[in-house]
Scaffold this motif. Structure first.
Motif, PDB file in Angstrom:
ATOM      1  N   ARG A   3      33.147  14.042 -24.300  1.00  0.00           N
ATOM      2  CA  ARG A   3      32.269  13.386 -23.343  1.00  0.00           C
ATOM      3  C   ARG A   3      32.944  13.364 -21.980  1.00  0.00           C
ATOM      4  N   ALA A   4      32.138  13.352 -20.929  1.00  0.00           N
ATOM      5  CA  ALA A   4      32.681  13.240 -19.576  1.00  0.00           C
ATOM      6  C   ALA A   4      33.269  11.847 -19.386  1.00  0.00           C
ATOM      7  N   PRO A   5      34.385  11.719 -18.668  1.00  0.00           N
ATOM      8  CA  PRO A   5      34.990  10.392 -18.459  1.00  0.00           C
ATOM      9  C   PRO A   5      34.061   9.489 -17.662  1.00  0.00           C
ATOM     10  N   GLY A   6      34.091   8.215 -18.003  1.00  0.00           N
ATOM     11  CA  GLY A   6      33.244   7.242 -17.311  1.00  0.00           C
ATOM     12  C   GLY A   6      33.953   5.914 -17.180  1.00  0.00           C
ATOM     13  N   LEU A   7      33.277   4.956 -16.584  1.00  0.00           N
ATOM     14  CA  LEU A   7      33.843   3.625 -16.415  1.00  0.00           C
ATOM     15  C   LEU A   7      33.929   2.918 -17.761  1.00  0.00           C
ATOM     16  N   SER A   8      34.984   2.130 -17.935  1.00  0.00           N
ATOM     17  CA  SER A   8      35.124   1.353 -19.158  1.00  0.00           C
ATOM     18  C   SER A   8      34.079   0.250 -19.182  1.00  0.00           C
ATOM     19  N   VAL A   9      33.774  -0.232 -20.377  1.00  0.00           N
ATOM     20  CA  VAL A   9      32.805  -1.314 -20.517  1.00  0.00           C
ATOM     21  C   VAL A   9      33.313  -2.570 -19.815  1.00  0.00           C
ATOM     22  N   ARG A  10      34.625  -2.809 -19.895  1.00  0.00           N
ATOM     23  CA  ARG A  10      35.181  -3.987 -19.232  1.00  0.00           C
ATOM     24  C   ARG A  10      34.974  -3.918 -17.725  1.00  0.00           C
ATOM     25  N   LEU A  11      35.210  -2.732 -17.129  1.00  0.00           N
ATOM     26  CA  LEU A  11      35.006  -2.588 -15.691  1.00  0.00           C
ATOM     27  C   LEU A  11      33.531  -2.702 -15.332  1.00  0.00           C
ATOM     28  N   GLN A  12      32.657  -2.143 -16.169  1.00  0.00           N
ATOM     29  CA  GLN A  12      31.226  -2.258 -15.908  1.00  0.00           C
ATOM     30  C   GLN A  12      30.777  -3.716 -15.943  1.00  0.00           C
ATOM     31  N   LEU A  13      31.265  -4.465 -16.940  1.00  0.00           N
ATOM     32  CA  LEU A  13      30.904  -5.879 -17.009  1.00  0.00           C
ATOM     33  C   LEU A  13      31.473  -6.647 -15.818  1.00  0.00           C
ATOM     34  N   THR A  14      32.704  -6.312 -15.425  1.00  0.00           N
ATOM     35  CA  THR A  14      33.313  -6.977 -14.264  1.00  0.00           C
ATOM     36  C   THR A  14      32.486  -6.753 -13.014  1.00  0.00           C
ATOM     37  N   LEU A  15      32.101  -5.504 -12.751  1.00  0.00           N
ATOM     38  CA  LEU A  15      31.281  -5.200 -11.583  1.00  0.00           C
ATOM     39  C   LEU A  15      29.921  -5.885 -11.669  1.00  0.00           C
ATOM     40  N   SER A  16      29.386  -5.971 -12.899  1.00  0.00           N
ATOM     41  CA  SER A  16      28.092  -6.644 -13.059  1.00  0.00           C
ATOM     42  C   SER A  16      28.209  -8.124 -12.738  1.00  0.00           C
ATOM     43  N   TYR A  17      29.273  -8.783 -13.274  1.00  0.00           N
ATOM     44  CA  TYR A  17      29.472 -10.200 -12.980  1.00  0.00           C
ATOM     45  C   TYR A  17      29.655 -10.429 -11.472  1.00  0.00           C
ATOM     46  N   ALA A  18      30.534  -9.624 -10.871  1.00  0.00           N
ATOM     47  CA  ALA A  18      30.806  -9.789  -9.444  1.00  0.00           C
ATOM     48  C   ALA A  18      29.548  -9.519  -8.621  1.00  0.00           C
ATOM     49  N   PHE A  20      26.407  -9.809  -9.520  1.00  0.00           N
ATOM     50  CA  PHE A  20      25.433 -10.898  -9.682  1.00  0.00           C
ATOM     51  C   PHE A  20      25.851 -12.127  -8.892  1.00  0.00           C
ATOM     52  N   LEU A  21      27.157 -12.440  -8.920  1.00  0.00           N
ATOM     53  CA  LEU A  21      27.630 -13.607  -8.185  1.00  0.00           C
ATOM     54  C   LEU A  21      27.441 -13.436  -6.684  1.00  0.00           C
ATOM     55  N   VAL A  22      27.770 -12.250  -6.162  1.00  0.00           N
ATOM     56  CA  VAL A  22      27.593 -11.987  -4.737  1.00  0.00           C
ATOM     57  C   VAL A  22      26.116 -12.017  -4.369  1.00  0.00           C
ATOM     58  N   LEU A  23      25.276 -11.453  -5.221  1.00  0.00           N
ATOM     59  CA  LEU A  23      23.842 -11.455  -4.957  1.00  0.00           C
ATOM     60  C   LEU A  23      23.294 -12.876  -4.920  1.00  0.00           C
ATOM     61  N   ALA A  24      23.731 -13.702  -5.872  1.00  0.00           N
ATOM     62  CA  ALA A  24      23.270 -15.096  -5.877  1.00  0.00           C
ATOM     63  C   ALA A  24      23.744 -15.828  -4.620  1.00  0.00           C
ATOM     64  N   GLY A  25      25.011 -15.572  -4.201  1.00  0.00           N
ATOM     65  CA  GLY A  25      25.507 -16.190  -2.982  1.00  0.00           C
ATOM     66  C   GLY A  25      24.754 -15.726  -1.750  1.00  0.00           C
ATOM     67  N   ALA A  26      24.427 -14.416  -1.708  1.00  0.00           N
ATOM     68  CA  ALA A  26      23.685 -13.880  -0.560  1.00  0.00           C
ATOM     69  C   ALA A  26      22.300 -14.494  -0.474  1.00  0.00           C
ATOM     70  N   VAL A  27      21.647 -14.665  -1.631  1.00  0.00           N
ATOM     71  CA  VAL A  27      20.318 -15.287  -1.626  1.00  0.00           C
ATOM     72  C   VAL A  27      20.403 -16.725  -1.117  1.00  0.00           C
ATOM     73  N   LEU A  69      33.255 -15.010  -2.869  1.00  0.00           N
ATOM     74  CA  LEU A  69      32.483 -14.841  -4.100  1.00  0.00           C
ATOM     75  C   LEU A  69      32.746 -13.485  -4.751  1.00  0.00           C
ATOM     76  N   LEU A  70      32.901 -12.438  -3.921  1.00  0.00           N
ATOM     77  CA  LEU A  70      33.194 -11.117  -4.464  1.00  0.00           C
ATOM     78  C   LEU A  70      34.543 -11.107  -5.173  1.00  0.00           C
ATOM     79  N   LEU A  71      35.555 -11.685  -4.533  1.00  0.00           N
ATOM     80  CA  LEU A  71      36.879 -11.743  -5.143  1.00  0.00           C
ATOM     81  C   LEU A  71      36.852 -12.576  -6.423  1.00  0.00           C
ATOM     82  N   LEU A  72      36.174 -13.728  -6.357  1.00  0.00           N
ATOM     83  CA  LEU A  72      36.067 -14.579  -7.536  1.00  0.00           C
ATOM     84  C   LEU A  72      35.337 -13.862  -8.670  1.00  0.00           C
ATOM     85  N   GLY A  73      34.289 -13.139  -8.308  1.00  0.00           N
ATOM     86  CA  GLY A  73      33.532 -12.423  -9.332  1.00  0.00           C
ATOM     87  C   GLY A  73      34.349 -11.321  -9.977  1.00  0.00           C
TER      88      GLY A  73
END
Length: 358
Positions: A3-18, A20-27, A69-73
């Motif tokens: 398979r082609a290399p991709g992002l780890s699930v942990r990194l994907q979840l981290t980016l998703s959490y961050a 979402f947190l930044v988006l909520a703060g921006a709203v 918020l980005l750093l915290l996320g």
């Protein structure tokens, strides 16, 4: 599978959490900005901050808040994702161990039930079944090799004796070789039948076990009469779905086993069929010596024969009940062996009832 290399699930979840947190703060900051700038929003709260300096200070502060918020996320998301995925790492490690042939390892994931723990428990159960199956196959292969080697070794010995003794009785030698060869053929055919049943590679059709029981009893009646055994067949229509040849082999094996492993004279064999809601049963009861429960529990294993039971040239190759158990499993049923208090054995096969024909 490459398979082609991709992002780890942990990194994907981290980016998703961050994210979402930044988006909520921006709203949230956008709503504050609208409250400060839009008259309609200001009127809702009865507050009208309009000082230009307040508005100029808001944007830099909002940028600082979003950066925080980005750093915290990112940090919090990375730690949280690692904690959440720790069980998955253990499952992956166990899977890799199993792929190398190590089946004794268990995940044994502690904690309360959730999706990952259910997955770990299911994987442990699968490993346990695979380990038991592999051990059974290894024992079977070892026993089959031993059983097949015996007639070959006997044939070799007979031929060597005949070679060293030119005056030996040729007719007797040929008869002994014929008997040894016939036993080897019977064993090979039994092994092939057992393999076919295990693979479940057969066509299915509606079958009446009561008719198969009558057919098997009619075929084996001469053997029963020769051994002085009374053979009785009773019961109701017992419909099931499966392979007629395999199910006939199942019934024949049970009746043959009951006749051969019986009292020397005056024994009885009772074959009964019955149909119950959802299940069809075939029961074969035979007289004989008293059998210990721990011995009966092993009789369906390949190449196991009851110690002290009547043995004869037609006693088979030790695969009769093993074939019955395999055929029953292949048809979605099971086999139960129970020693009779007065001596002998009660064998019950349970198979799914055929659906009513429309």
């Amino acid at each position: 599978m490459d398979r082609a290399p991709g992002l780890s699930v942990r990194l994907q979840l981290t980016l998703s959490y961050a994210g979402f947190l930044v988006l909520a703060g921006a709203v949230l900051l956008t709503l504050v900005w609208l409250f400060l700038r839009v008259p309609t929003f200001r009127a809702l709260g009865g507050f009208a901050p309009s000082h230009p300096m307040l508005l100029r200070e808001f944007l830099p502060a909002a940028a600082v808040v979003l950066a925080f918020l980005l750093l915290l996320g990112l940090v919090g998301g990375w730690l949280l994702a690692g904690r959440m995925l720790a069980p998955l790492a253990r499952i992956t490690a166990a899977t890799r161990l199993a792929a190398t042939g190590s089946l004794s390892h268990r995940i044994a994931l502690e904690g309360r039930a959730d999706e990952l723990r259910e997955l770990a428990d299911a994987f442990d159960a699968m490993l346990e079944q695979v380990e038991a199956r592999v051990a059974e196959q290894r024992r079977f292969a070892a026993n089959a090799s031993h059983e097949l080697r015996t007639p070959l070794a006997i044939s070799k010995t007979l031929l060597e004796v005949a070679r060293d003794d030119p005056g030996a009785d040729t007719a007797e030698l040929l008869e002994r070789l014929r008997a040894v060869n016939a036993r080897a053929i019977d064993l090979t055919e039994a092994l092939l039948l057992l393999s076919r049943a295990d693979q479940r590679s057969f066509a299915r059709e509606r079958v009446d076990l009561s008719l198969l029981a009558e057919q098997a009893a009619e075929t084996l009646l001469p053997l029963a009469e020769e051994r002085g055994t009374t053979l009785e067949t009773t019961g109701d229509v017992a419909p099931t779905v499966g392979s007629p040849p395999l199910l006939l082999q199942l019934v024949t094996n049970l009746v043959h086993n009951a006749i051969v492993h019986n009292l020397p004279r005056g024994g009885t064999v009772a074959v009964r069929t019955a149909a119950r809601p959802g299940w069809t049963t075939l029961t074969v009861e035979s007289t004989g010596e008293r059998l210990a429960p721990e011995l009966v529990a092993t009789l369906a294993e390949p190449f196991r024969r009851g110690t002290g039971r009547v043995r004869a040239d037609d006693a088979g190759v030790g695969l009769g009940l093993a074939i019955v158990a395999s055929i029953a499993r292949a048809h979605g049923g099971g086999l139960t062996l129970t020693p009779r208090a007065a001596g002998g054995l009660r064998v019950a096969v349970r198979l799914p009832t055929a659906p009513a024909s429309g």
